[in-house]
Design an enzyme around this catalytic site. Structure first.
Site, PDB file in Angstrom:
ATOM      1  N   LYS A  22       0.851  -1.211   0.000  1.00 36.36           N
ATOM      2  CA  LYS A  22       0.000   0.000   0.000  1.00 36.36           C
ATOM      3  C   LYS A  22       0.877   1.247   0.000  1.00 36.36           C
ATOM      4  CE  LYS A  22      -1.771   1.507   4.074  1.00 36.36           C
ATOM      5  NZ  LYS A  22      -1.459   2.908   4.430  1.00 36.36           N
ATOM      6  N   CYS A 117      -4.421  12.322  13.379  1.00 39.35           N
ATOM      7  CA  CYS A 117      -5.187  11.066  13.281  1.00 39.35           C
ATOM      8  C   CYS A 117      -5.022  10.364  14.623  1.00 39.35           C
ATOM      9  CB  CYS A 117      -4.681  10.220  12.122  1.00 39.35           C
ATOM     10  SG  CYS A 117      -3.136   9.411  12.469  1.00 39.35           S
ATOM     11  N   ARG A 122       0.727  14.264  13.445  1.00 39.48           N
ATOM     12  CA  ARG A 122       1.110  14.060  12.037  1.00 39.48           C
ATOM     13  C   ARG A 122       1.266  15.377  11.253  1.00 39.48           C
ATOM     14  NH1 ARG A 122      -0.759   8.805  10.453  1.00 39.48           N
ATOM     15  NH2 ARG A 122       0.853   8.856   8.878  1.00 39.48           N
ATOM     16  N   ASP A 305       4.914   0.384  12.241  1.00 38.27           N
ATOM     17  CA  ASP A 305       3.672  -0.216  11.723  1.00 38.27           C
ATOM     18  C   ASP A 305       3.515  -1.680  12.112  1.00 38.27           C
ATOM     19  OD1 ASP A 305       3.607   1.640   8.579  1.00 38.27           O
ATOM     20  OD2 ASP A 305       3.153   2.190  10.642  1.00 38.27           O
ATOM     21  N   ARG A 397      -8.617  -0.544   4.827  1.00 35.91           N
ATOM     22  CA  ARG A 397      -7.765   0.466   4.186  1.00 35.91           C
ATOM     23  C   ARG A 397      -6.427  -0.141   3.780  1.00 35.91           C
ATOM     24  NH1 ARG A 397      -6.768   5.642   7.523  1.00 35.91           N
ATOM     25  NH2 ARG A 397      -5.375   5.777   5.737  1.00 35.91           N
TER      26      ARG A 397
HETATM   27  C1  EPZ Z   1       4.459   6.875   6.541  1.00 39.46           C
HETATM   28  O1  EPZ Z   1       3.688   7.904   7.102  1.00 39.46           O
HETATM   29  C2  EPZ Z   1       3.532   5.684   6.396  1.00 39.46           C
HETATM   30  N1  EPZ Z   1       2.433   6.030   5.491  1.00 39.46           N
HETATM   31  C3  EPZ Z   1       2.995   5.284   7.777  1.00 39.46           C
HETATM   32  O2  EPZ Z   1       2.199   4.125   7.604  1.00 39.46           O
HETATM   33  C4  EPZ Z   1       4.172   4.948   8.686  1.00 39.46           C
HETATM   34  O3  EPZ Z   1       3.696   4.656   9.969  1.00 39.46           O
HETATM   35  C5  EPZ Z   1       5.130   6.147   8.746  1.00 39.46           C
HETATM   36  O4  EPZ Z   1       5.540   6.512   7.405  1.00 39.46           O
HETATM   37  C6  EPZ Z   1       6.375   5.844   9.561  1.00 39.46           C
HETATM   38  O5  EPZ Z   1       7.054   4.760   9.018  1.00 39.46           O
HETATM   39  C7  EPZ Z   1       2.649   6.032   4.156  1.00 39.46           C
HETATM   40  O6  EPZ Z   1       3.753   5.775   3.677  1.00 39.46           O
HETATM   41  C8  EPZ Z   1       1.481   6.375   3.276  1.00 39.46           C
HETATM   42  P1  EPZ Z   1       6.528  10.155   8.610  1.00 39.46           P
HETATM   43  P2  EPZ Z   1       4.264   9.417   7.139  1.00 39.46           P
HETATM   44  O7  EPZ Z   1       6.425  11.458   7.897  1.00 39.46           O
HETATM   45  O8  EPZ Z   1       5.144   9.657   5.965  1.00 39.46           O
HETATM   46  C9  EPZ Z   1       6.995  13.417  12.021  1.00 39.46           C
HETATM   47  C10 EPZ Z   1       0.310   2.799   7.803  1.00 39.46           C
HETATM   48  O9  EPZ Z   1      -0.067   2.184   8.777  1.00 39.46           O
HETATM   49  N2  EPZ Z   1       6.834  14.423  10.950  1.00 39.46           N
HETATM   50  O10 EPZ Z   1       7.656   9.239   8.270  1.00 39.46           O
HETATM   51  O11 EPZ Z   1       3.130  10.328   7.372  1.00 39.46           O
HETATM   52  C11 EPZ Z   1       5.737  12.611  12.261  1.00 39.46           C
HETATM   53  O12 EPZ Z   1       4.869  13.289  13.132  1.00 39.46           O
HETATM   54  C12 EPZ Z   1       0.807   4.203   7.950  1.00 39.46           C
HETATM   55  O13 EPZ Z   1       0.363   2.337   6.628  1.00 39.46           O
HETATM   56  C13 EPZ Z   1       6.937  15.776  11.277  1.00 39.46           C
HETATM   57  O14 EPZ Z   1       7.146  16.138  12.428  1.00 39.46           O
HETATM   58  O15 EPZ Z   1       5.162   9.376   8.444  1.00 39.46           O
HETATM   59  C14 EPZ Z   1       6.271  11.331  12.846  1.00 39.46           C
HETATM   60  O16 EPZ Z   1       6.512  11.538  14.234  1.00 39.46           O
HETATM   61  C15 EPZ Z   1       0.552   4.731   9.338  1.00 39.46           C
HETATM   62  N3  EPZ Z   1       6.781  16.695  10.278  1.00 39.46           N
HETATM   63  C16 EPZ Z   1       7.615  11.147  12.146  1.00 39.46           C
HETATM   64  O17 EPZ Z   1       7.945  12.435  11.599  1.00 39.46           O
HETATM   65  C17 EPZ Z   1       6.537  16.335   8.980  1.00 39.46           C
HETATM   66  O18 EPZ Z   1       6.434  17.231   8.117  1.00 39.46           O
HETATM   67  C18 EPZ Z   1       7.599  10.136  11.008  1.00 39.46           C
HETATM   68  O19 EPZ Z   1       6.508  10.457  10.189  1.00 39.46           O
HETATM   69  C19 EPZ Z   1       6.437  14.960   8.670  1.00 39.46           C
HETATM   70  C20 EPZ Z   1       6.598  14.028   9.671  1.00 39.46           C
END
Ligand code: EPZ
Length: 418
Positions: A22, A117, A122, A305, A397
């Protein structure tokens, strides 16, 4: 809303086929916005989030075609609309992946702020700051981000935190920018590497994917390409943990075990047998498993995850397991539901201390997010008696035909209309 009814106590045995990832399919679909030629994607899973991304792309003006064998054709000759509306974005935060391609190719994007969420706030500040550094004018009003740029220019982007979709957005913004973009502290996830492989087939000039430093040399346009999505390592990890937890013996097919090194190491420490075979990975659980500590980290560390699913397994291991969640600030929602099933878990800020118990007992439980739902299904499979898993739309999802795949493995699970 549908629910699952699970009768626990049955070992999983047999074979399960893993679907396309996904979290690779979503950026790949969005990357098709970067060319006016038709692209072909194979191995696209049948999931709610994929449907949502498809709706979003067609709302921009893309033409989409899907067959029954996981093949998707996407063609975006021109866009008629560049807005990702709140009602789509709030159901799927990955809509934010439209930002990079729209600004990169069309110089304009209006994306609803995704909002928080269940698992955390996020924010997308890192995405926005990066685009600003690349010359985009960003305005935030009425819950929307409006990004505009004549043509983005290459820049040096340093991410304070490794962000998966942030890295993906910047790569997609940079491939048509003027000059070179360097991303430092880039995410190394296999899904990022899969996106780069696709973009390179389209003619993009990128190097360093899978490491902390990615360099992108902008080009003037991109051509069509076809690509097969990598297998879903989180779906695979979920079934591997379920097989171990039920003391089963399962062959997991279409699984890239190299993407799950951290999980494999932890399962072997717990006493599970993992052996590579010709057409998959065999998982053999055992009655007495040892408690093991995990700390979630960006790839290649233990995936956040899979944290909830591993915790469900540890509820019946022998000893004490400390589970530390370092990525999201609220990813222990499944703990209260597991405790209702008899698990012994104490939360101390970012740590969940899991004391193994002899058995869980079935109960009605509520799903709060995709992976917490997977954990509750695993708990239901190992619990004594019947478990009712409510709000399984979260599972739809990200898990293709979950009850069918589990029933084929011998689980007693059925889907009912709630
Ligand atoms: C991706 O989300 C995945 N989703 C998530 O999978 C996964 O849990 C996550 O990466 C971590 O591995 C997709 O790829 C569609 P991040 P993403 O930006 O990119 C902080 C699932 O179950 N952050 O790597 O949104 C954030 O708050 C989903 O399939 C900022 O602070 O996650 C978090 O603490 C859930 N500012 C950390 O970084 C930003 O601008 C990592 O988030 C962006 C992120």
């Amino acid at each position: 809303m549908d629910k699952f009814i699970i009768k626990g106590g049955y070992r999983l045995t047999g074979e399960v086929e893993i679907s396309g990832a996904k979290n690779a399919a979503l950026p790949l679909m969005s990357a098709c916005l970067l060319t006016d030629k038709e692209c072909l994607l194979e191995g696209i899973p049948y999931l709610k989030d994929i449907d949502t991304m498809g709706k979003l792309l067609t709302s921009f003006g893309s033409e989409l075609e899907r067959d029954k064998k996981g093949v998707m054709k996407i063609r975006t000759e021109k866009i008629k609309n560049y807005e990702a509306p709140y009602d789509l974005v709030r159901t799927m935060r990955a809509s934010v992946l439209a930002l990079g391609p729209l600004v990169g190719r069309y110089g304009v994007a209006k994306i609803s702020m995704p909002g928080g969420c269940a698992i955390g706030d996020r924010p997308i500040n890192l995405h926005i700051n990066a685009l600003k550094k690349m010359g985009a004018k960003i305005e935030q009003s009425h819950g929307y981000i409006i990004a505009k740029a004549k043509r983005l220019k290459g820049a040096k982007i340093y991410f304070d935190t490794q962000t998966v979709t942030g890295t993906e957005n910047v790569i997609m913004a940079a491939v048509l920018a003027k000059g070179e973009t360097i991303i430092e502290n880039a995410a190394k996830e296999p899904e990022v590497v899969d996106l780069v492989n696709f973009l390179r087939k389209m003619g993009a000039k990128i190097e360093g994917e899978g490491t902390s430093i990615i360099r992108i040399e902008g080009v003037d346009n991109l051509s069509s390409a076809s690509h097969k999505v990598i297998p879903d390592r989180i779906e695979a990890g979920t079934y591997i943990i379920a097989a171990a937890a039920t003391c089963g013996n399962v062959l997991v097919k279409n699984c890239v075990m190299e993407h799950l090194d951290a999980l494999e190491q932890k399962l072997v420490e717990a006493g599970v047998t993992i052996q590579k075979e010709k057409n998959g990975v065999r998982v053999i659980g055992k009655r007495e498993t040892r408690s093991v500590d995990i700390t979630t980290m960006p790839y290649p560390g233990f995936p956040t995850d899979l944290q909830a699913q591993f915790m469900a397994f540890m509820t019946i291991a022998k000893g004490l397991s400390v589970i530390r969640e370092t990525i999201f600030e609220n990813r222990f929602i499944h703990v209260s539901e597991l405790k209702r099933m008899g698990a012994d878990i104490t939360i101390k800020d970012r740590n969940a201390i899991v004391k193994g118990v002899d058995e869980l007992t079935g109960a009605p439980v509520m799903v709060s997010d995709l992976r917490a739902g997977a954990a509750l299904v695993i708990a239901g499979l190992i619990a004594e008696g019947e478990t009712e898993v409510l709000r399984i739309y979260h599972l739809d999802r990200g898990y293709e035909a979950m009850e069918k795949k589990l029933s084929k493995l011998g689980a007693k699970i059925k889907r009912l209309k709630e």
